[in-house]
Design an enzyme around this catalytic site. Structure first.
Site, short mmCIF file in Angstrom:
data_model
loop_
_atom_site.label_atom_id
_atom_site.label_comp_id
_atom_site.label_asym_id
_atom_site.label_seq_id
_atom_site.Cartn_x
_atom_site.Cartn_y
_atom_site.Cartn_z
N HIS A 149 0.87 -1.18 0.00
CA HIS A 149 0.00 0.00 0.00
C HIS A 149 0.91 1.23 0.00
O HIS A 149 1.97 1.22 0.64
CB HIS A 149 -0.85 0.07 1.29
CG HIS A 149 -2.10 -0.74 1.28
ND1 HIS A 149 -2.53 -1.45 2.38
CD2 HIS A 149 -3.05 -0.92 0.32
CE1 HIS A 149 -3.68 -2.04 2.11
NE2 HIS A 149 -4.02 -1.75 0.87
N CYS A 174 -2.16 2.75 9.02
CA CYS A 174 -3.16 1.76 8.62
C CYS A 174 -4.36 1.76 9.56
O CYS A 174 -5.48 1.48 9.15
CB CYS A 174 -2.58 0.35 8.61
SG CYS A 174 -1.23 0.10 7.47
N1 ARG Z 1 -3.54 -7.27 6.43
C1 ARG Z 1 -3.99 -6.06 5.83
C2 ARG Z 1 -3.96 -6.20 4.31
O1 ARG Z 1 -3.10 -6.85 3.79
C3 ARG Z 1 -3.16 -4.91 6.27
C4 ARG Z 1 -3.66 -3.58 5.79
C5 ARG Z 1 -2.78 -2.45 6.17
N2 ARG Z 1 -3.38 -1.21 5.86
C6 ARG Z 1 -2.76 -0.18 5.26
N3 ARG Z 1 -3.38 0.95 5.17
N4 ARG Z 1 -1.56 -0.31 4.75
O2 ARG Z 1 -4.80 -5.68 3.62
#
Ligand code: ARG
Length: 282
Positions: free
Chosen positions: A181, A275
């Protein structure tokens, strides 16, 4: 007798100004690593949910102590990643775009967050057409939106955001699956400054960042791999993972006040400070 010498002007730290924010968070009551959709997640490792809850509570307390408003959404059973509120949408100038998740495991979070947004007293709430994981891949820097793609958010959603909000969107290509992300590879520090880990981006996107933000803080690999860039700034205080020691020093040198928090349990799912935080911009 000791003469009191005036401090040389260049030594005085830049006065950074904090502005109060409104955040949405989701308590990790159902947090778990029961599937693996990024390289951080190992289903065999197990999580300590009580510890995750304590760490999350401390993050929420940190925001409140800094004078910010924190709203909470009710966590839903069966959605272990719902704690990562940043992925729940994008809210700018009182208007929201809902999220549409890449992986089936998280898909039900889209409507859950959309329902919350619809009741949040916003001017307008739009249902998404293209796959987008909210502020995980869309970061607002002043009058620009930086938009990540490569692992989750569809480039079609970049155009969707530009059309919906009428704000220029800059597409950035993510190339390292550990930084899947945009908010794992780039942090917004204020309306004109960002910090990022260059290696997480394609060559072209690195050049774009260099052009737009020649004064950016460049993070080291050591700080990036503890998700040090997964940080939340109010313009002065930068709440970031406490393990990102080098980044904290760099921020202090630039006049920011780093505020370290430990979200080690949530890191097992590949997430940290940012996150867990969706900004609701009035
Ligand atoms: N386990 C989640 C995923 O892979 C983690 C999300 C993390 N969120 C973020 N905004 N980077 O989607």
């Amino acid at each position: 007798m000791t003469a009191v010498l005036p401090q040389p002007r260049s030594k005085s730290p830049l006065e950074r100004v904090a502005s109060p924010r409104r955040y949405l968070m989701c308590r990790p009551e159902h947090f778990d690593v029961s599937y693996a959709i990024n390289p951080w997640m190992d289903v065999a490792r197990g999580v300590d949910r009580e510890l995750a809850l304590r760490q999350w509570d401390a993050l929420r307390r940190t925001y409140l102590d800094l004078g910010h408003q924190v709203d909470v959404i009710t966590p839903e059973p069966g959605l272990p990643d719902m704690v990562f509120a940043a992925n729940g949408g994008l809210v700018i100038e009182g208007r929201a775009l809902g999220a549409r998740f890449t992986h089936a495991e998280r898909r039900a979070e889209g409507p859950a967050y959309l329902t919350w947004l619809a009741r949040a007293g916003l001017k307008d709430v739009a249902e998404p057409v293209h796959v987008n994981e909210g502020e995980g891949d869309f970061l607002v820097v002043g009058d620009l939106v930086l938009a990540g793609t490569g692992f989750r958010t569809d480039p079609g959603a970049h155009t969707e955001v530009q059309e919906l909000f009428g704000i220029p969107v800059i597409s950035l290509q993510l190339v390292d699956p550990h930084f899947y992300h945009l908010d794992t590879a780039l942090a917004v520090l204020d309306d004109s400054t960002v910090a990022y880990y260059p290696e997480a981006f394609s060559r072209g996107s690195r050049a774009v960042l260099q052009r737009l933000f020649p004064d950016a803080v460049l993070a080291t690999e050591a700080d990036a791999v503890v998700l040090g860039l997964n940080a939340v700034s109010d313009g002065r205080h930068v709440v970031l993972p406490s393990a990102a020691l080098g980044l904290a020093v760099q921020l202090r040198e630039r006049g920011y006040e780093p505020v370290g928090v430990d979200l080690g349990e949530l890191l097992k799912a590949g997430g940290s400070v940012k996150c867990c935080t969706l900004e609701i911009r009035a």
